[in-house]
Design a protein around this motif. Structure first.
Motif, mmCIF file in Angstrom:
data_model
loop_
_atom_site.group_PDB
_atom_site.id
_atom_site.type_symbol
_atom_site.label_atom_id
_atom_site.label_comp_id
_atom_site.label_asym_id
_atom_site.label_seq_id
_atom_site.Cartn_x
_atom_site.Cartn_y
_atom_site.Cartn_z
ATOM 1 N N ALA A 127 -65.119 73.137 -39.038
ATOM 2 C CA ALA A 127 -66.479 72.643 -39.265
ATOM 3 C C ALA A 127 -67.488 73.627 -38.700
ATOM 4 O O ALA A 127 -67.245 74.280 -37.690
ATOM 5 C CB ALA A 127 -66.641 71.291 -38.584
ATOM 6 N N TYR A 128 -68.591 73.738 -39.387
ATOM 7 C CA TYR A 128 -69.639 74.652 -38.952
ATOM 8 C C TYR A 128 -70.902 73.841 -38.700
ATOM 9 O O TYR A 128 -71.223 72.948 -39.485
ATOM 10 C CB TYR A 128 -69.899 75.695 -40.043
ATOM 11 N N GLY A 129 -71.615 74.150 -37.630
ATOM 12 C CA GLY A 129 -72.813 73.388 -37.261
ATOM 13 C C GLY A 129 -74.026 73.769 -38.085
ATOM 14 O O GLY A 129 -74.827 74.567 -37.658
ATOM 15 N N THR A 140 -68.236 88.411 -45.223
ATOM 16 C CA THR A 140 -68.613 88.983 -46.525
ATOM 17 C C THR A 140 -69.142 87.835 -47.389
ATOM 18 O O THR A 140 -68.519 87.448 -48.375
ATOM 19 C CB THR A 140 -67.406 89.662 -47.211
ATOM 20 N N ALA A 141 -70.292 87.316 -46.959
ATOM 21 C CA ALA A 141 -70.826 86.101 -47.602
ATOM 22 C C ALA A 141 -71.105 86.310 -49.084
ATOM 23 O O ALA A 141 -71.088 85.356 -49.859
ATOM 24 C CB ALA A 141 -72.089 85.659 -46.878
ATOM 25 N N TRP A 142 -71.361 87.548 -49.503
ATOM 26 C CA TRP A 142 -71.598 87.798 -50.935
ATOM 27 C C TRP A 142 -70.364 87.503 -51.788
ATOM 28 O O TRP A 142 -70.452 87.393 -53.006
ATOM 29 C CB TRP A 142 -72.059 89.244 -51.165
ATOM 30 N N GLY A 144 -79.463 82.174 -50.457
ATOM 31 C CA GLY A 144 -79.124 83.312 -49.618
ATOM 32 C C GLY A 144 -79.385 83.057 -48.145
ATOM 33 O O GLY A 144 -80.335 82.366 -47.805
ATOM 34 N N PRO A 145 -78.525 83.564 -47.245
ATOM 35 C CA PRO A 145 -77.461 84.497 -47.551
ATOM 36 C C PRO A 145 -76.128 83.845 -47.940
ATOM 37 O O PRO A 145 -75.262 84.528 -48.482
ATOM 38 C CB PRO A 145 -77.261 85.229 -46.214
ATOM 39 N N CYS A 146 -75.951 82.545 -47.642
ATOM 40 C CA CYS A 146 -74.597 82.021 -47.815
ATOM 41 C C CYS A 146 -74.620 80.530 -48.076
ATOM 42 O O CYS A 146 -75.658 79.887 -48.062
ATOM 43 C CB CYS A 146 -73.755 82.343 -46.576
ATOM 44 N N ARG A 172 -77.183 82.532 -35.519
ATOM 45 C CA ARG A 172 -76.713 81.371 -36.289
ATOM 46 C C ARG A 172 -75.281 81.556 -36.774
ATOM 47 O O ARG A 172 -74.621 80.602 -37.174
ATOM 48 C CB ARG A 172 -77.641 81.137 -37.499
ATOM 49 N N CYS A 173 -74.812 82.802 -36.771
ATOM 50 C CA CYS A 173 -73.461 83.098 -37.273
ATOM 51 C C CYS A 173 -72.421 83.116 -36.150
ATOM 52 O O CYS A 173 -71.226 83.286 -36.424
ATOM 53 C CB CYS A 173 -73.452 84.465 -37.949
ATOM 54 N N GLU A 174 -72.884 82.944 -34.928
ATOM 55 C CA GLU A 174 -72.034 83.206 -33.767
ATOM 56 C C GLU A 174 -70.684 82.474 -33.812
ATOM 57 O O GLU A 174 -69.643 83.043 -33.511
ATOM 58 C CB GLU A 174 -72.811 82.836 -32.486
ATOM 59 N N CYS A 229 -65.804 80.324 -46.636
ATOM 60 C CA CYS A 229 -66.691 80.960 -47.627
ATOM 61 C C CYS A 229 -67.329 82.239 -47.092
ATOM 62 O O CYS A 229 -67.846 83.039 -47.873
ATOM 63 C CB CYS A 229 -67.735 79.987 -48.154
ATOM 64 N N GLY A 230 -67.264 82.478 -45.780
ATOM 65 C CA GLY A 230 -67.761 83.741 -45.245
ATOM 66 C C GLY A 230 -66.653 84.749 -44.989
ATOM 67 O O GLY A 230 -66.864 85.964 -45.069
ATOM 68 N N TYR A 231 -65.454 84.241 -44.683
ATOM 69 C CA TYR A 231 -64.404 85.139 -44.183
ATOM 70 C C TYR A 231 -63.165 85.230 -45.068
ATOM 71 O O TYR A 231 -62.437 86.206 -44.983
ATOM 72 C CB TYR A 231 -64.003 84.709 -42.759
HETATM 73 S S1 SF4 Z 1 -71.136 84.263 -40.605
HETATM 74 FE FE1 SF4 Z 1 -71.122 82.251 -41.626
HETATM 75 S S2 SF4 Z 1 -73.224 81.490 -41.422
HETATM 76 FE FE2 SF4 Z 1 -73.281 83.711 -41.053
HETATM 77 S S3 SF4 Z 1 -73.727 84.652 -43.031
HETATM 78 FE FE3 SF4 Z 1 -71.501 84.605 -42.800
HETATM 79 S S4 SF4 Z 1 -70.868 82.693 -43.802
HETATM 80 FE FE4 SF4 Z 1 -73.074 82.547 -43.412
#
Ligand code: SF4
Ligand code: SF4
Length: 370
Positions: free
Chosen positions: A237-239, A290-292, A304-306, A336-338, A344-346
């Motif tokens: 889960a992401y906050g 790699t959110a793209w 954007g961005p994700c 915010r990405c910490e 979906c980002g990784y």
């Molecule tokens: S690390 Fe997570 S919140 Fe930050 S841009 Fe990538 S997917 Fe989005």
């Protein structure tokens, strides 16, 4: 085999083609904001021994793998951890017209479409939307809470490129608590049973929160075996900034702890995540964001961005790709990405082989064929 062979081959072909020749119109770099300018740091495999090295070349070869298509944000539920129904409250009654959804599929060109929302099974033309995407030869994961599967199943046709992806956060008691409504688990199970009996492929999707008991997730996967479910996804889960219950979300350290035993689970059950992403979740590997790779389209345009954070909605996909300062995001670049480790980002980073060794590539192959 994890996925149909044709699907694996088509995805691998798409990745190789785009790695070699990424579409030039998407490669222009937006200037990063001066105070956040800091290229992605690609770290050594052990976080303890982490050291900066040159960015992996794939970081600057951008193309999409999965389109996150949100035809609407309305939902019949109000789950505690849902950012969507809160962030898009002011447009919750709006829908993306069918033709516009299909135009987004073509504009972006990703080989896989995750139809999500909101609850996409509340979209009036959901059957036509799925058929239109399949007619464009894309693979579909239709992410649903499962409440409408039985009611609307006849609007779909089984297809090797189509999966229902049913959201289940635990066994009956925990799941109904997370979605804040009794009876949801039971109806979702009936939906899974009906879809499997009708010849559809069905996967499940579980969000892992701070209070999630991983033993219960194992129990859930065991329980689902009787229905012949085709695979499972797990995501920490992401906050979301739109969600107030901060205490239910995980820090990176919490995620590592939750996924410590993931190897045992992935040996017992078919997990639809790459081995590299699972290693990232348990803290044994670093990956950049790699959110793209997983762009989102919804009633406001290209987000954007994700999928998770919103700085701007863009009118065109090219605008999203070329006006987003991608190197300003990810761990170490934006607070915010910490603690974000979401798929979906990784997962695109893992699928693209970023930070991968030749042995990892062989593991990927045997995973895909496994
Ligand atoms: S690390 Fe997570 S919140 Fe930050 S841009 Fe990538 S997917 Fe989005
Ligand atoms: S079912 Fe999905 S879209 Fe609906 S409230 Fe829950 S998490 Fe949000």
């Amino acid at each position: 085999m994890r996925f149909p062979l044709a699907m694996t081959a088509a995805l691998a072909g798409y990745v190789v083609r785009n790695k070699l020749r990424p579409p030039p119109e998407w490669q222009k770099n937006a200037a990063a904001e001066p105070d956040r300018a800091n290229p992605f740091r690609i770290l050594a495999d052990t976080p303890q021994g982490a050291r900066a090295r040159s960015p992996h070349p794939m970081i600057r070869r951008r193309f999409p793998l999965v389109l996150m298509l949100e035809p609407l944000h309305a939902c019949n539920l109000t789950c505690t951890g849902c950012g969507r129904i809160r962030e898009y409250e002011s447009t919750i009654t709006e829908r993306v017209p069918l033709e516009e959804c299909l135009a987004a599929v073509e504009e972006c060109g990703a080989p896989m479409v995750s139809i999500c929302g909101g609850e996409p099974m509340m979209y009036p033309q959901i059957g036509e939307l799925a058929a239109g995407i399949l007619a464009r030869d894309r693979f579909i994961y239709l992410c649903t809470n499962g409440m409408f599967i039985r009611r609307r199943l006849r609007e779909f046709r089984p297809d090797r490129r189509f999966f229902f992806n049913v959201h289940l956060d635990g066994m009956q008691k925990s799941h109904d608590l997370a979605v804040e409504k009794e009876g949801v688990f039971a109806e979702a199970i009936e939906g899974i049973r009906a879809a499997k009996q009708a010849g559809f492929q069905v996967a499940t999707n579980t969000t892992v929160y701070k209070e999630t008991d991983m033993k219960e997730i194992e129990e859930l996967f065991e329980y689902l075996e009787q229905f012949g479910v085709d695979g499972h996804q797990l995501s920490p889960a992401y906050g979301y900034s739109a969600v107030n219950h901060r205490e239910i979300f995980l820090t990176r350290e919490d995620v590592h702890e939750k996924f410590r035993d993931i190897d045992r689970l992935s040996k017992r059950f078919k997990l639809n995540q790459t081995p590299m992403y699972l290693e990232f979740l348990k803290g044994a590997r670093e990956l950049p964001c790699t959110a793209w790779g997983n762009p989102t389209y919804n009633v406001k345009g290209w987000k954007g961005p994700c999928y998770l954070i919103t700085d701007q909605h863009h009118k065109t996909f090219e605008e999203l790709m070329t006006r987003t300062p991608w190197e300003s995001y990810g761990q170490g670049n934006d607070p915010r990405c910490e603690h974000c480790m979401v798929h979906c980002g990784y997962e695109p980073s893992a699928a693209l082989g970023i930070n991968a060794s030749p042995a990892d590539s062989l593991r990927m192959l045997s995973w895909a064929l496994g």
